[in-house]
Design an enzyme around this catalytic site. Structure first.
Site, short mmCIF file in Angstrom:
data_model
loop_
_atom_site.label_atom_id
_atom_site.label_comp_id
_atom_site.label_asym_id
_atom_site.label_seq_id
_atom_site.Cartn_x
_atom_site.Cartn_y
_atom_site.Cartn_z
CB SER A 14 6.12 33.41 -10.03
OG SER A 14 6.09 32.15 -9.47
CE LYS A 32 7.07 29.41 -11.12
NZ LYS A 32 5.89 29.16 -10.77
CB SER A 80 3.24 31.13 -9.16
OG SER A 80 3.19 32.21 -8.10
#
Lengths: 425, 494
Positions: A103, A28, A127
């Site tokens: 996310s 990420k 997330s």
């Protein structure tokens, strides 16, 4: 076809051998990688290149993994759909025209599309679990303090953890083994071995749920979509057939969890994101003159709408005169949520609920209604407030859309949720 | 304030301090960077943590906490079960994260006090709290002052240096009390080994000063809190020394008293001490009271410190040591005070006193050495690597190899001015006490050359013998022992 899973595609080679040798891991883009830009999905950091590796990145390299790229995400982790990214939305590989969740949407999409074997996400209020559920893969949010946050660009530092996303429970557990454990660079890390746990996570993925006692918080099931609850109860029946049993539990505090979560997360964000002032990061825009006006302009231009909304609300919640009314109350609610979960877990090995109360939304339909988006986090945020571990595992589909089931365990009880989840996938 | 008090000038001054001291630790408070930056290139003592890079996390340096606990013990403060850190949020370019990690509702020290003397009078000031925090970086304004500079550079070498903010109660009644307190505070901190006064910017003081009706001061010197609330006060910033504090506050005291006697109100404001001009200036900030939005720093877990107070020893403090020097070495209060003024002086004195006579050691360390150093604007620290040589000099005197006068006036001065060692100087200057034969020959010569004086001596004039001693001393270049010469002359003449 590309799902826009990556912000930056790259190849960072790890050690020649190790438990992850020969496997690719997508990371990420809020996890620092030395010499590879780390944008957090924000225009503010579109040219920020960290000079150091996050601890988890060092551990991946040492374990022989090859990092395949930096994945798309909601800006600074603030979103449930990956649509607030400054680098455009990511499409859900498991549901055409739908969001991948957020996310960590890019990480889940990369794994779901086979663009990486494994991925790292971060989970502040869901997330990791939300995109895992939406994309039909497995995601683990570890106990707070199990995985080092050193190098994770902070959104809400008292809530978030880095965790694995993988096609199967066992692979997610293998990745967790690599990244878990104390770190001298993160004073909040704790040794699982000294807290009633151990690090043999992959071995726990044995599918053996005979005698497992599952607690089901009615508050987290009743409000979910009908299609989602059907899949959920089918999965519970499946577990029962394998020797598990369940009872319903009440968690009256979770009614306030979303409110408390957003007050705390936004308050912390208002402070964590203060350093992005255009002096050393982001595009200062070449503004001249008064410092206050200059940094205000840099922040006005560099941040997206959702980030500005959360910074403003967080600043407000911490301000004199409002601090007690919002921030302090939210902390009280957090303590209450923790207590509720501890009590529920004293009479169950794990708790189970749908990960998300809804199936993946269509691209473009959520951004206009932030409140609706916040409420979609109802089942995931309480776990972060309680600092507990949770896993999302695919449980089936409703109208061809993936549905995830969430298991929650006691602190450092990662094995228990891994074992329970491995019986389903 | 009553009109009568204003008219008669019967006013009292109230001062409280916020003192920032840099703690002397090897590394910064939240990372492993060295604090020993001196004049190194800007931004060379930095890492992701003290630069506030995204993703970096603070890890508490327990050395800084130990130093704070030592201070707490020295000022007899309460040390809590558990200490926590908070974030103080404000935007300033010297602050890498745009928040400062500090302590808020659980400071490491609370409710202490420090005793000191002002012109021989013992007094004490309450310490409300003392807490740990990180120092910001430093700004260099290029091409002018903060308002007129072309541009400003930021140096983060200082960022993350551990600071202790010590907040006193408003117990000071005069600027000279403030000066004496600060001197004593520095002394104690140096004794504890947690502070280096020679480091630039190691001590920074903000002072609050207000003027009240003298009648409000009760017999024991305290003033009701409501009176202090009502009095308008100014906060004076940018003070960096004891002398500066005394001067700035004397200026501010006079300025406020003048305003009051002219019937003008004192404005509640922040003022800047301009050291070069010797005045305080209004910062003219229209800002309302700052809202720092304090909240817990979750990256630093609560630290249990209750047992540290018992486990961490502190050295003998100046007051105790002064008393011991008087009882153990029989020194006067004055000599003992001088010899305990810094830990280094006291340690050196004890080292010398153990080898030779404590009185001789006191004369040499307190009077001769410190006197000559003071004359040259030097500190004992400047000759710390030459303590062996000073000890050798005292040995030469103790063993009567050279006279005290020569040792002081020639050898010591040459040691400091020419950086030579004592034995070399004694040899070069021929100061070794002259051999007996040589003295005897000089005595004979003096008697032969001065028949008048010899006659006067026999006639009973006391001055005559002194004259002859002087002659002998001259012939031996001052290296003979006057007592011995005196005896030899008497032996020869009677």
């Amino acid at each position: 076809m590309s799902h826009n899973a990556y912000i930056t595609e790259t190849t960072i080679e790890g050690a020649d051998d190790g438990p992850l040798a020969g496997r690719t891991v997508a990371v990420k883009d809020n996890i620092s990688t030395a010499d590879v830009r780390t944008t957090c999905g924000s225009a503010m950091l579109d040219d920020y290149v960290p000079p150091y590796d996050a601890t988890v990145v060092s551990r991946l390299k040492d374990a022989g993994a090859t990092i395949a790229g930096k994945t798309n995400m909601d800006e600074f982790g603030m979103g449930t759909t990956t649509e607030t990214s400054a680098f455009g939305p990511t499409e859900n590989p498991a549901a055409e025209g739908r969001v991948p969740g957020g996310s960590s949407g890019g990480s889940a999409a990369a794994v779901a599309a086979g663009e990486a074997d494994l991925a790292l996400g971060s989970d502040t209020g869901g997330s990791i679990r939300c995109p895992a559920a939406f994309c039909g893969v497995v995601g683990i949010k570890p106990t707070y303090g199990l995985v080092s946050r050193y190098g994770l660009v902070a959104y809400a530092n008292s809530l978030e953890q880095i965790g694995p996303i993988a096609p199967s429970v066992e692979e997610a557990a293998e990745l967790l083994e690599v990244i878990a454990g104390p770190d001298e660079h993160d004073g909040t890390t704790r040794d699982a071995a000294e807290n009633g746990g151990n690090y043999d996570y992959a071995a726990a993925a044995d599918g053996d749920v005979d005698g497992l006692e599952i607690g089901i918080p009615t508050e987290l099931v009743d409000d979910a979509d009908e299609g989602v609850t059907e899949v959920f109860w089918d999965a519970i029946a499946d577990l029962e057939s394998k020797g598990a049993s369940y009872h319903e539990v009440e968690l009256p505090s979770v009614e306030h969890a979303v409110e408390a979560y957003y007050v705390i997360a936004m308050s912390e964000a208002s402070s964590n994101l203060a350093r992005f002032d255009g002096v050393r990061y982001g595009n200062s825009g070449g503004y001249d003159g008064n410092w206050n006006e200059t940094f205000a302009k840099a922040r006005e231009e560099g941040f997206g709408e959702e980030v500005k909304r959360r910074i403003l609300l967080g600043t407000y919640a911490l301000s004199a005169g409002y601090h007690d009314k919002y921030y302090k109350k939210a902390q009280d609610a957090r303590a209450w949520v923790k207590q509720d979960f501890d009590e529920a877990l004293s009479e169950a090995d794990v708790l189970a609920s749908p990960t998300m109360p809804v199936p993946p939304m269509k691209l473009g339909e959520s951004l206009d209604d932030p409140l609706k988006m916040y409420l979609a986090d109802a089942n995931t945020v309480p776990i972060n407030l309680a600092n507990l571990p949770a896993i999302s595992v695919p449980a089936g589909e409703t109208e061809d859309l993936p549905v995830g089931l969430q298991f929650v365990g006691p602190a450092f009880g990662e094995q228990q949720i891994i074992r329970a989840a491995s019986a389903l996938a | 304030m009553t009109a009568k008090a204003v008219e008669s000038g019967d006013l009292a001054t109230v001062i409280g301090l916020e003192v920032h001291v840099q703690l002397e630790t090897e590394t910064k408070i939240f990372c492993g960077c060295s604090t020993d930056v001196e004049d190194d290139e800007p931004n060379t003592h930095t890492c992701p943590v003290c630069l506030g890079l995204p993703g970096a996390l603070p890890v508490l340096n327990e050395g800084a906490v130990e130093a704070a606990v030592k201070i707490g013990k020295a000022i007899d403060a309460d040390i809590p079960e558990e200490t926590t850190f908070h974030r103080k949020n404000y935007y300033y370019p010297d602050l890498p994260k745009n928040f400062q990690i500090t302590q808020y509702d659980a400071p490491i020290c609370q409710d202490g006090e420090l005793e000191f003397s002002v012109e021989g009078q013992r007094t004490s000031v309450g310490i409300r709290r003392a807490h740990l925090e990180e120092d910001p970086g430093s700004l260099q304004h290029k091409g002018g002052s903060i308002d007129t500079a072309d541009y400003t550079l930021v140096d983060y070498n200082r960022a993350g240096t551990p600071l202790m903010e010590i907040v006193t109660r408003p117990d000071f009644r005069s600027p000279d009390e403030v000066r004496a307190f600060l001197a004593k505070l520095e002394e104690v901190l140096e004794y504890l080994g947690v502070f280096d006064a020679t480091r630039d910017g190691s001590l920074r003081v903000d002072a609050n000063l207000s003027i009240v009706d003298a009648e409000e001061v009760s017999g024991d010197g305290t003033i009701d809190a409501s009176v202090l609330e009502d009095a308008n006060r100014t906060e004076v910033k940018n003070i960096s020394s004891h002398k500066g504090a005394e001067k700035a506050l004397a200026y501010e005291e006079t300025r406020q008293k003048n305003a009051i006697s002219r019937g003008r109100a004192v404005e509640q404001e922040t003022r800047h001490w301009d050291e070069s001009k010797g005045i305080t200036l209004s910062m003219r900030s229209k800002e309302e009271e700052k809202d720092y939005r304090y909240f817990r720093e979750a990256d630093l877990p609560p630290l249990r410190v209750s047992h540290w107070k018992d486990e961490i020893p502190i050295p003998e403090l100046p007051d105790a040591r002064r008393e011991r020097f008087q009882s153990e070495y029989g020194l006067s209060d004055e000599a003992a005070s001088k010899l305990t003024s810094t830990k280094q002086v006291a340690d050196f004195y004890e080292d010398v006193a153990e080898q030779f006579d404590p009185d001789l050691a006191a004369t040499w360390v307190a009077d001769n050495l410190l006197g000559e150093l003071n004359y040259r604007d030097m500190l004992l620290t400047d000759v710390a690597d030459r303590f062996d040589e000073v000890t050798r000099l005292v040995e030469l005197v103790a063993e009567e190899e050279i006279t005290a006068k020569n040792a002081r006036e020639t050898v010591l001065r040459s040691m400091l001015d020419d950086e030579l060692d004592p034995d070399t100087i004694v040899e070069q200057e021929g100061l070794g006490k002259t051999g007996e034969d040589e003295v005897a020959a000089a005595v004979t010569e003096a008697i032969e050359e001065n028949p008048d004086a010899v006659e006067d001596f026999h006639a009973g004039e006391d001055g005559a013998l002194n004259f002859l001693v002087g002659q002998v001393m001259q012939k031996t270049g001052g290296s003979a022992d006057p007592g011995q010469v005196n005896q030899l002359l008497r032996d020869e003449l009677t």
